[in-house]
Design an enzyme around this catalytic site. Sequence first.
Site, PDB file in Angstrom:
ATOM      1  N   HIS A 139       0.840  -1.203   0.000  1.00  0.00           N
ATOM      2  CA  HIS A 139       0.000   0.000   0.000  1.00  0.00           C
ATOM      3  C   HIS A 139       0.868   1.243   0.000  1.00  0.00           C
ATOM      4  CE1 HIS A 139      -2.756   2.965   2.200  1.00  0.00           C
ATOM      5  NE2 HIS A 139      -3.120   2.915   0.937  1.00  0.00           N
ATOM      6  N   ASN A 190      -4.569   4.054   7.008  1.00  0.00           N
ATOM      7  CA  ASN A 190      -5.932   4.436   6.620  1.00  0.00           C
ATOM      8  C   ASN A 190      -6.931   4.232   7.747  1.00  0.00           C
ATOM      9  OD1 ASN A 190      -5.380   5.576   4.224  1.00  0.00           O
ATOM     10  ND2 ASN A 190      -5.924   3.806   2.989  1.00  0.00           N
TER      11      ASN A 190
HETATM   12  N1  LIG Z   1      -5.899   7.652  -4.879  1.00  0.00           N
HETATM   13  C1  LIG Z   1      -5.141   7.492  -3.819  1.00  0.00           C
HETATM   14  O1  LIG Z   1      -4.723   8.473  -3.175  1.00  0.00           O
HETATM   15  C2  LIG Z   1      -4.742   6.131  -3.378  1.00  0.00           C
HETATM   16  C3  LIG Z   1      -5.316   5.003  -3.923  1.00  0.00           C
HETATM   17  N2  LIG Z   1      -4.895   3.769  -3.514  1.00  0.00           N
HETATM   18  C4  LIG Z   1      -5.454   2.557  -4.105  1.00  0.00           C
HETATM   19  O2  LIG Z   1      -4.862   2.368  -5.384  1.00  0.00           O
HETATM   20  C5  LIG Z   1      -5.801   1.761  -6.285  1.00  0.00           C
HETATM   21  C6  LIG Z   1      -5.968   2.667  -7.493  1.00  0.00           C
HETATM   22  O3  LIG Z   1      -6.487   3.887  -7.021  1.00  0.00           O
HETATM   23  P1  LIG Z   1      -6.366   5.198  -7.934  1.00  0.00           P
HETATM   24  O4  LIG Z   1      -5.059   5.227  -8.644  1.00  0.00           O
HETATM   25  O5  LIG Z   1      -6.750   6.342  -7.085  1.00  0.00           O
HETATM   26  O6  LIG Z   1      -7.527   4.913  -9.005  1.00  0.00           O
HETATM   27  P2  LIG Z   1      -7.824   5.699 -10.365  1.00  0.00           P
HETATM   28  O7  LIG Z   1      -9.285   5.614 -10.576  1.00  0.00           O
HETATM   29  O8  LIG Z   1      -7.137   7.020 -10.356  1.00  0.00           O
HETATM   30  O9  LIG Z   1      -7.081   4.800 -11.457  1.00  0.00           O
HETATM   31  C7  LIG Z   1      -7.550   3.524 -11.749  1.00  0.00           C
HETATM   32  C8  LIG Z   1      -6.946   3.076 -13.072  1.00  0.00           C
HETATM   33  O10 LIG Z   1      -7.418   1.779 -13.370  1.00  0.00           O
HETATM   34  C9  LIG Z   1      -8.071   1.779 -14.645  1.00  0.00           C
HETATM   35  N3  LIG Z   1      -9.206   0.856 -14.519  1.00  0.00           N
HETATM   36  C10 LIG Z   1     -10.452   1.147 -14.105  1.00  0.00           C
HETATM   37  N4  LIG Z   1     -11.199   0.027 -14.066  1.00  0.00           N
HETATM   38  C11 LIG Z   1     -10.400  -0.987 -14.489  1.00  0.00           C
HETATM   39  C12 LIG Z   1     -10.592  -2.375 -14.701  1.00  0.00           C
HETATM   40  N5  LIG Z   1     -11.777  -2.942 -14.472  1.00  0.00           N
HETATM   41  N6  LIG Z   1      -9.544  -3.115 -15.146  1.00  0.00           N
HETATM   42  C13 LIG Z   1      -8.351  -2.527 -15.386  1.00  0.00           C
HETATM   43  N7  LIG Z   1      -8.102  -1.212 -15.211  1.00  0.00           N
HETATM   44  C14 LIG Z   1      -9.117  -0.452 -14.768  1.00  0.00           C
HETATM   45  C15 LIG Z   1      -8.456   3.204 -14.916  1.00  0.00           C
HETATM   46  O11 LIG Z   1      -8.495   3.442 -16.275  1.00  0.00           O
HETATM   47  C16 LIG Z   1      -7.291   3.944 -14.256  1.00  0.00           C
HETATM   48  O12 LIG Z   1      -6.205   3.963 -15.165  1.00  0.00           O
HETATM   49  C17 LIG Z   1      -7.073   1.554  -5.474  1.00  0.00           C
HETATM   50  O13 LIG Z   1      -7.088   0.258  -4.952  1.00  0.00           O
HETATM   51  C18 LIG Z   1      -6.927   2.601  -4.372  1.00  0.00           C
HETATM   52  O14 LIG Z   1      -7.646   2.272  -3.199  1.00  0.00           O
HETATM   53  C19 LIG Z   1      -3.902   3.601  -2.573  1.00  0.00           C
HETATM   54  C20 LIG Z   1      -3.311   4.700  -2.019  1.00  0.00           C
HETATM   55  C21 LIG Z   1      -3.715   6.035  -2.344  1.00  0.00           C
HETATM   56  O1  LIG Z   2      -3.401   9.230   1.227  1.00  0.00           O
HETATM   57  C1  LIG Z   2      -3.187   8.107   0.748  1.00  0.00           C
HETATM   58  O2  LIG Z   2      -2.450   7.900  -0.192  1.00  0.00           O
HETATM   59  C2  LIG Z   2      -3.830   6.923   1.425  1.00  0.00           C
HETATM   60  O3  LIG Z   2      -4.429   7.344   2.629  1.00  0.00           O
HETATM   61  C3  LIG Z   2      -4.875   6.171   0.712  1.00  0.00           C
HETATM   62  O4  LIG Z   2      -4.700   4.990   0.542  1.00  0.00           O
HETATM   63  C4  LIG Z   2      -6.232   6.672   0.409  1.00  0.00           C
HETATM   64  O5  LIG Z   2      -6.763   5.980  -0.717  1.00  0.00           O
HETATM   65  C5  LIG Z   2      -6.294   8.130   0.099  1.00  0.00           C
HETATM   66  O6  LIG Z   2      -5.534   8.451  -0.968  1.00  0.00           O
HETATM   67  C6  LIG Z   2      -7.728   8.553  -0.043  1.00  0.00           C
HETATM   68  O7  LIG Z   2      -7.974   9.167   1.111  1.00  0.00           O
END
Ligand SMILES: NC(=O)C1=CN([C@@H]2O[C@H](COP(=O)(O)OP(=O)(O)OC[C@H]3O[C@@H](n4cnc5c(N)ncnc54)[C@H](O)[C@@H]3O)[C@@H](O)[C@H]2O)C=CC1
Ligand SMILES: O=C(O)[C@@H](O)C(=O)[C@H](O)[C@@H](O)CO
Length: 311
Positions: A139, A190
């Site tokens: 993570h 988180n």
């Molecule tokens: N946004 C954040 O700050 C953080 C997110 N995460 C985790 O990282 C993961 C990704 O989050 P984000 O980057 O924010 O998401 P996002 O929505 O920004 O990006 C997701 C990506 O996956 C693609 N995608 C969507 N559905 C798909 C599918 N069915 N199969 C393959 N690709 C697909 C999208 O086109 C996009 O490129 C999640 O599990 C999230 O919980 C972890 C830490 C921080």
């Molecule tokens: O801040 C972050 O990167 C983390 O706390 C997360 O994993 C969460 O998805 C965050 O981005 C959304 O609050």
Amino acid sequence: MNNIAVLGAGVMGHGAAQLFAQAGKNVCIRARRESSLEEAKELMNNSLKIMVEKEMLTENDRNEALARVTYTTDLHEAIQGADFIFESIPEILEPKLETYEIIESVVSENTIIASNTSTFPLEELTQNANHPDRFIITHFFNPPQIVPTVEIAKDENTNEQVVETTYNLIKEIGKSPVVLKKEITGFIVNRVQVAMLREAFNLMEKGVATAEDIDTAMKGSMGFKWAFCGPMESQDLAGLQTTKAMVGNISQDLSNSREVPSFLEDMVESDQLGIRTNQGFYNYDDNGEEAIRSRDDQFINLLKLLQQKQG
Ligand SMILES: NC(=O)C1=CN([C@@H]2O[C@H](COP(=O)(O)OP(=O)(O)OC[C@H]3O[C@@H](n4cnc5c(N)ncnc54)[C@H](O)[C@@H]3O)[C@@H](O)[C@H]2O)C=CC1
Ligand SMILES: O=C(O)[C@@H](O)C(=O)[C@H](O)[C@@H](O)CO
């Protein structure tokens, strides 16, 4: 561990791809749409430019990192030959499970599958897995190319060699891994963040403070302190008798909600998603391009300070 597949090119995927490439790894990043890949390429380029401006990297480092990244919309192409697969698709369980099923039908049983999930425990992620022992949670935090901590979560099925290899890879790319002793939903950060957000949302709903008030208050206090002095060390420095009084005097008055606040539901329903839609707790007119640039500029200054402290 030289060949990394990054699945998902969004907020986290593009930063992770950049991070692995900066560390000398061959990276193939996959998204379902070419437009997502183009956006990821631009975001990586912008981030690397700031790192060169801040003298974290040379121009040559930037060019070499970009040259190590390949882009595809084909999942099979992305994972073919990968030693380590970093899954960073949306935080919805079904698409993750569907993706793992395809991956396991293609790769060898020795290929490590790591999820960047913010919340799901391995027990849920591996419920359909043929080889659950090669799954692990790594993570990262946003933006992954800058924020040091990476939480590593395993369960009783995880092969200890997978944990060791993953830990070493995370260290090799310059991050600070924390391996959880036991797995729990939301891991360490988180859970603490959501407990904090629950109370912050409660203060907003009660009209005690606005989102901006809360950001100002927290940035200038815990945000300022915790970069160099964690929450537990801070209590030692404050005096645990005061900590005991604070916890005792406030706890019964805190929100004990178990629900997503209705205002947050309404914001997501009305597409107020933050920088992606130019409207969230704040309004934007450039999809957060300036906010990201300012964030990275300040985060890199802080990272330099932290690295100087570590020597
Ligand atoms: N946004 C954040 O700050 C953080 C997110 N995460 C985790 O990282 C993961 C990704 O989050 P984000 O980057 O924010 O998401 P996002 O929505 O920004 O990006 C997701 C990506 O996956 C693609 N995608 C969507 N559905 C798909 C599918 N069915 N199969 C393959 N690709 C697909 C999208 O086109 C996009 O490129 C999640 O599990 C999230 O919980 C972890 C830490 C921080
Ligand atoms: O801040 C972050 O990167 C983390 O706390 C997360 O994993 C969460 O998805 C965050 O981005 C959304 O609050």
